[in-house]
Design an enzyme around this catalytic site. Structure first.
Site, PDB file in Angstrom:
ATOM      1  N   CYS A 143     -32.595   1.873   3.528  1.00  0.00           N
ATOM      2  CA  CYS A 143     -33.924   1.940   4.163  1.00  0.00           C
ATOM      3  C   CYS A 143     -34.892   1.002   3.457  1.00  0.00           C
ATOM      4  O   CYS A 143     -35.681   0.294   4.100  1.00  0.00           O
ATOM      5  CB  CYS A 143     -34.479   3.357   4.121  1.00  0.00           C
ATOM      6  N   ARG A 186     -30.739   5.686  12.194  1.00  0.00           N
ATOM      7  CA  ARG A 186     -31.494   4.419  12.310  1.00  0.00           C
ATOM      8  C   ARG A 186     -31.625   4.064  13.787  1.00  0.00           C
ATOM      9  O   ARG A 186     -30.873   3.258  14.312  1.00  0.00           O
ATOM     10  CB  ARG A 186     -30.774   3.298  11.554  1.00  0.00           C
TER      11      ARG A 186
HETATM   12  C1  BEZ Z   1     -29.962   4.535   2.549  1.00  0.00           C
HETATM   13  O1  BEZ Z   1     -29.517   3.903   1.597  1.00  0.00           O
HETATM   14  O2  BEZ Z   1     -30.961   4.162   3.174  1.00  0.00           O
HETATM   15  C2  BEZ Z   1     -29.287   5.816   2.956  1.00  0.00           C
HETATM   16  C3  BEZ Z   1     -27.935   5.940   2.718  1.00  0.00           C
HETATM   17  C4  BEZ Z   1     -27.290   7.119   3.066  1.00  0.00           C
HETATM   18  C5  BEZ Z   1     -28.005   8.159   3.663  1.00  0.00           C
HETATM   19  C6  BEZ Z   1     -29.357   7.995   3.928  1.00  0.00           C
HETATM   20  C7  BEZ Z   1     -30.004   6.822   3.577  1.00  0.00           C
END
Ligand code: BEZ
Length: 218
Positions: free
Chosen positions: A57, A134
């Protein structure tokens, strides 16, 4: 005060489909209270993310912030959303700024009750938790959903592709053309297939097949 629980105008349901109206909502965000209807008249890219302070993110948000001007140049606002609280969003924005010097200036909405996420179908069907996936919605100036994409938490989106989809939608609205696979700004576009008997008699029948033309506007 969380306004979003009572102002979403669509009940809980599945993912929104192309051509449906984007549900209206009011919500708190990092740039203040948002009434989504205020964005009518311009394009909106509405992105949900699984959680603040997470690596994928953060990579998406840094690139979105760096390239925000390219969305604005296309008369498009970027709005983000997750289930995290406003205070978490603010702390994350501050932490990104402290570590990179990059300011996340587009609004990040809090949706702890999942009211907006459910209205837009941003929660994964098989989700182990209540985090949003997402999801990206491309919403036109009349409030219609024109395209959407869904990526899992583990795979970051391409901001290049978001801009490409936005440009492609705007281009097909402005000109009677189609967008081929892999199109990028300034590249050839497709001429729509013949749709009337007159066209069939006046043109070579093979013409419809992959006929490219250089678009007027870059
Ligand atoms: C992330 O790195 O944005 C992420 C990875 C796994 C679950 C939720 C967010």
């Amino acid at each position: 005060m969380i306004e979003n629980t009572s102002h979403v105008t669509r009940s809980v349901g599945g993912a929104l489909r192309i051509g449906e109206m984007a549900p209206n909502f009011m919500a708190r965000s990092t740039t203040g209270e948002i009434s989504f209807s205020d964005y009518r008249g311009g394009w909106v890219v509405l992105v949900s993310h699984p959680g603040d302070f997470t690596p994928v993110c953060t990579s998406e948000f840094i690139t979105l912030a760096k390239r925000l001007g390219e969305f604005e140049a296309r008369d498009c606002a970027v709005i983000a959303l997750s289930v995290d609280s406003l205070f978490s969003h603010l702390a994350w924005v501050r932490s990104i700024y402290e570590k990179t010097g990059i300011k996340i200036t587009f609004p990040i909405i809090e949706d702890p009750t999942l009211t907006i996420a459910n209205a837009y179908g941003m929660v994964g069907g098989n989700s182990q938790d209540a985090a949003t996936v997402r999801a990206t919605f491309f919403i036109d100036p009349s409030g219609l959903i024109r395209a959407s994409t869904y990526y899992p938490a583990t795979v970051g989106r391409s901001v290049d592709e978001m801009l490409r989809i936005l440009s492609a939608l705007q281009k097909t609205d402005a000109e009677n053309i189609l967008i081929p696979e892999g199109w990028s700004e300034g590249a050839d576009v497709l001429i729509p297939p013949q749709q009337s008997i007159n066209d069939i008699f006046e043109h070579d029948p093979g013409e419809w097949f992959y006929q490219y033309k250089q678009s007027n506007k870059g």
